[in-house]
Design a protein around this motif. Structure first.
Motif, PDB file in Angstrom:
ATOM      1  N   ASP A 192       0.751  -0.426  -0.101  1.00  0.00           N
ATOM      2  CA  ASP A 192      -0.010   0.159  -0.142  1.00  0.00           C
ATOM      3  C   ASP A 192       1.053   1.235  -0.004  1.00  0.00           C
ATOM      4  OD1 ASP A 192      -1.680  -1.641   0.006  1.00  0.00           O
ATOM      5  OD2 ASP A 192      -2.297  -1.500   2.324  1.00  0.00           O
ATOM      6  N   GLY A 193       1.315   1.566  -1.282  1.00  0.00           N
ATOM      7  CA  GLY A 193       2.203   2.886  -0.890  1.00  0.00           C
ATOM      8  C   GLY A 193       1.671   4.064  -1.501  1.00  0.00           C
ATOM      9  N   SER A 194       2.435   4.560  -0.887  1.00  0.00           N
ATOM     10  CA  SER A 194       1.965   6.713  -1.368  1.00  0.00           C
ATOM     11  C   SER A 194       3.462   6.954  -1.822  1.00  0.00           C
ATOM     12  CB  SER A 194       1.500   7.185   0.067  1.00  0.00           C
ATOM     13  OG  SER A 194       2.651   7.383   0.579  1.00  0.00           O
ATOM     14  N   VAL A 195       2.420   8.274  -2.978  1.00  0.00           N
ATOM     15  CA  VAL A 195       3.538   9.019  -3.485  1.00  0.00           C
ATOM     16  C   VAL A 195       2.967  10.765  -3.195  1.00  0.00           C
ATOM     17  CG1 VAL A 195       4.494  10.028  -5.706  1.00  0.00           C
ATOM     18  CG2 VAL A 195       3.966   7.667  -5.431  1.00  0.00           C
ATOM     19  N   VAL A 196       3.945  11.422  -2.805  1.00  0.00           N
ATOM     20  CA  VAL A 196       3.877  12.649  -2.475  1.00  0.00           C
ATOM     21  C   VAL A 196       4.649  13.588  -3.373  1.00  0.00           C
ATOM     22  CG1 VAL A 196       3.600  14.258  -0.817  1.00  0.00           C
ATOM     23  CG2 VAL A 196       3.350  12.101  -0.214  1.00  0.00           C
ATOM     24  N   THR A 197       3.858  14.307  -3.986  1.00  0.00           N
ATOM     25  CA  THR A 197       5.559  15.462  -5.074  1.00  0.00           C
ATOM     26  C   THR A 197       4.754  16.865  -4.634  1.00  0.00           C
ATOM     27  OG1 THR A 197       2.958  15.375  -6.376  1.00  0.00           O
ATOM     28  CG2 THR A 197       4.944  13.595  -6.917  1.00  0.00           C
ATOM     29  N   GLY A 198       3.855  17.432  -3.779  1.00  0.00           N
ATOM     30  CA  GLY A 198       3.638  18.156  -3.379  1.00  0.00           C
ATOM     31  C   GLY A 198       2.409  18.816  -2.079  1.00  0.00           C
ATOM     32  N   ASP A 199       2.193  19.877  -1.559  1.00  0.00           N
ATOM     33  CA  ASP A 199       1.342  19.778  -0.670  1.00  0.00           C
ATOM     34  C   ASP A 199       0.164  21.302  -0.848  1.00  0.00           C
ATOM     35  OD1 ASP A 199       2.430  21.094   1.037  1.00  0.00           O
ATOM     36  OD2 ASP A 199       3.088  19.504   2.355  1.00  0.00           O
ATOM     37  N   ALA A 200      -0.893  21.920   0.014  1.00  0.00           N
ATOM     38  CA  ALA A 200      -0.815  23.099  -0.411  1.00  0.00           C
ATOM     39  C   ALA A 200       0.125  24.138   0.125  1.00  0.00           C
ATOM     40  CB  ALA A 200      -2.135  23.483   0.588  1.00  0.00           C
ATOM     41  N   ALA A 201       1.524  23.937   0.622  1.00  0.00           N
ATOM     42  CA  ALA A 201       2.372  24.738   1.057  1.00  0.00           C
ATOM     43  C   ALA A 201       3.729  24.740  -0.755  1.00  0.00           C
ATOM     44  CB  ALA A 201       3.549  24.099   2.252  1.00  0.00           C
ATOM     45  N   GLY A 202       3.645  24.281  -1.622  1.00  0.00           N
ATOM     46  CA  GLY A 202       4.599  23.738  -2.335  1.00  0.00           C
ATOM     47  C   GLY A 202       4.250  22.657  -3.521  1.00  0.00           C
ATOM     48  N   LEU A 203       5.445  22.401  -4.198  1.00  0.00           N
ATOM     49  CA  LEU A 203       5.159  21.321  -5.122  1.00  0.00           C
ATOM     50  C   LEU A 203       6.718  20.788  -5.506  1.00  0.00           C
ATOM     51  CD1 LEU A 203       2.664  21.764  -7.613  1.00  0.00           C
ATOM     52  CD2 LEU A 203       2.308  19.885  -5.752  1.00  0.00           C
ATOM     53  N   ALA A 204       7.384  19.865  -5.347  1.00  0.00           N
ATOM     54  CA  ALA A 204       8.640  19.133  -6.297  1.00  0.00           C
ATOM     55  C   ALA A 204       8.582  20.033  -7.682  1.00  0.00           C
ATOM     56  CB  ALA A 204       8.262  17.822  -6.019  1.00  0.00           C
ATOM     57  N   THR A 205       9.656  20.088  -8.522  1.00  0.00           N
ATOM     58  CA  THR A 205       9.947  21.007  -9.228  1.00  0.00           C
ATOM     59  C   THR A 205      10.178  19.176 -11.130  1.00  0.00           C
ATOM     60  OG1 THR A 205      10.523  22.850  -9.207  1.00  0.00           O
ATOM     61  CG2 THR A 205      11.073  21.948 -11.115  1.00  0.00           C
ATOM     62  N   LEU A 206       9.207  18.491 -11.222  1.00  0.00           N
ATOM     63  CA  LEU A 206       9.482  17.484 -11.891  1.00  0.00           C
ATOM     64  C   LEU A 206       9.685  18.131 -13.978  1.00  0.00           C
ATOM     65  CD1 LEU A 206       7.159  15.116 -10.141  1.00  0.00           C
ATOM     66  CD2 LEU A 206       9.283  15.662 -10.013  1.00  0.00           C
ATOM     67  N   THR A 207      10.420  17.678 -14.198  1.00  0.00           N
ATOM     68  CA  THR A 207      10.383  18.316 -15.756  1.00  0.00           C
ATOM     69  C   THR A 207      10.610  16.914 -16.776  1.00  0.00           C
ATOM     70  OG1 THR A 207      11.347  20.244 -15.188  1.00  0.00           O
ATOM     71  CG2 THR A 207      11.577  19.800 -17.274  1.00  0.00           C
TER      72      THR A 207
END
Length: 372
Positions: free
Chosen positions: A338-353
């Protein structure tokens, strides 16, 4: 002798096919021999033997409480058993030419320094540790474990190979292997090819790692939950290959850490590599640093979680990863748990190009319930 074995400052001190020598308080000799059958310092004192026969085989050299220095000029230095007791160093070298072959070299309380004009290789093919010490530096020109893996049992490691050949090392100290500075050698460098280092336990990378070929650094999974790989604010750079970082449990690249495959290639990050922990003990793949492929180059980034309830974090609530694949691809595999992937929240985001076209970004779940 009950004292020391030394000679006047003339060369050579001993010329013979082989030599057996023992003393209580030290040995210092310049020799022209092919075999050092036995050299023993039984009390407190150092051993320093330099040979000019064009190659030296050391069957046994030991100092109960002293340092050991062995040198061969113009040929291979082959070491069956070398032991420095107490908190004392071992220094091994070849000059002009010649490789160093190690079977069992032990300085449990201190440092081993090996400097070869050629390569550094295992002597024989046993599975036991070839080098055992608190810290070890290895410097060579034509490979370190090029033909077969050299087994280590060390706590701190630094490596430099300058010209050709692979670096292949496997550590079994059981604690944390620190990639650091030992003497004049810093980090892990192979300008001549691939670089592979694995350890049973954690690996803490505190100095830069670079190679002209593929790089693989692994904290092998065991039944403990401490098989961690941590990149401590430094860089891992391949100038002509792929980079693979693997942890049996957590893998961490903080904001000050970076991974780069110059000119393209694949960067693979693996956490929870096998299922040797207790059931459902999840691991964390935490990436807050930078992954890039230099300039206008493009490449693939692959992140793999394991079979437990693992988490891939590209954002920790205040900062996030910077991943630039160019026109390459980003693949995130959440694993079978049961995995989870977090790339951001209300405070900001990772930069993925990565491209928005097909196969640019791929998120893959396994048998469990995954959240993104």
């Amino acid at each position: 002798t009950t004292g020391a074995v030394t000679t006047p400052d003339t060369f050579p001190d001993v010329t013979a096919p082989s030599l057996t020598v023992s003393a209580a308080t030290g040995i210092e000799l310049d020799t022209v021999i092919t075999t050092l059958t036995s050299a023993t310092v039984s009390g407190t004192g150092n051993m320093d033997i330099s040979d000019a026969a064009g190659g030296l085989t050391v069957t046994s050299a030991s100092a109960a409480n002293g340092s050991i220095t062995l040198n061969a000029t113009g040929g291979d230095l082959t070491l069956t058993s070398v032991i420095a007791g107490g908190s004392n160093n071992i220094t091994l070298s070849t000059t002009t030419s010649g490789s160093i072959l190690v079977d069992s070299v032990t300085a449990t309380g201190d440092r081993i320094t090996i400097t070869s004009a050629g390569g550094i290789a295992e002597s024989g093919s046993d599975s036991g540790a070839d080098i055992t010490s608190a810290s070890t530096s290895l410097t060579a020109a034509t490979g370190i474990g090029n033909a077969a893996v050299i087994e280590l049992a060390v706590s701190t490691l630094a490596v430099s190979n300058t010209t050709s050949g692979a670096v292949q090392l496997d550590n079994s100290s059981g604690g944390t292997l620190t990639i650091g500075t030992v003497g004049s050698v810093t980090g892990l460098t192979n300008s001549g090819g691939t670089l592979t280092v694995s350890t049973s336990g954690a690996i803490s990378i505190k100095e830069a790692v670079s190679a002209s070929g593929n790089i693989s650094l692994s904290a092998i999974d065991t039944s403990a939950s401490t098989d961690l790989l941590t990149l401590n604010g430094v860089s891992v750079v391949s100038s002509g290959g792929n980079v693979t970082l693997s942890a049996g449990d957590n893998l961490t690249i903080p904001g000050s850490g970076s991974v780069e495959a110059v000119g393209g290639g694949t960067v693979t990050l693996n956490a929870d590599t096998t299922d040797d922990d207790a059931p459902d003990v999840g691991s964390i793949l935490l990436i807050l640093g930078t992954i890039t492929f230099s300039g206008s180059a493009s490449g693939a980034v692959v992140m793999n979680a394991g079979d437990d309830n693992d988490t891939i974090l590209l954002w920790d609530g205040s900062s996030g990863a910077t991943i630039n694949c160019g026109t390459g691809s980003l693949t995130v595999n959440a694993g079978a748990g049961d995995g989870s992937v977090v790339t951001g929240d209300a405070a900001g985001l990772a930069t993925l190009t990565a491209p928005t076209s097909a196969n640019g970004v791929t998120l893959t779940g396994g048998a469990g319930r995954d959240t993104y």
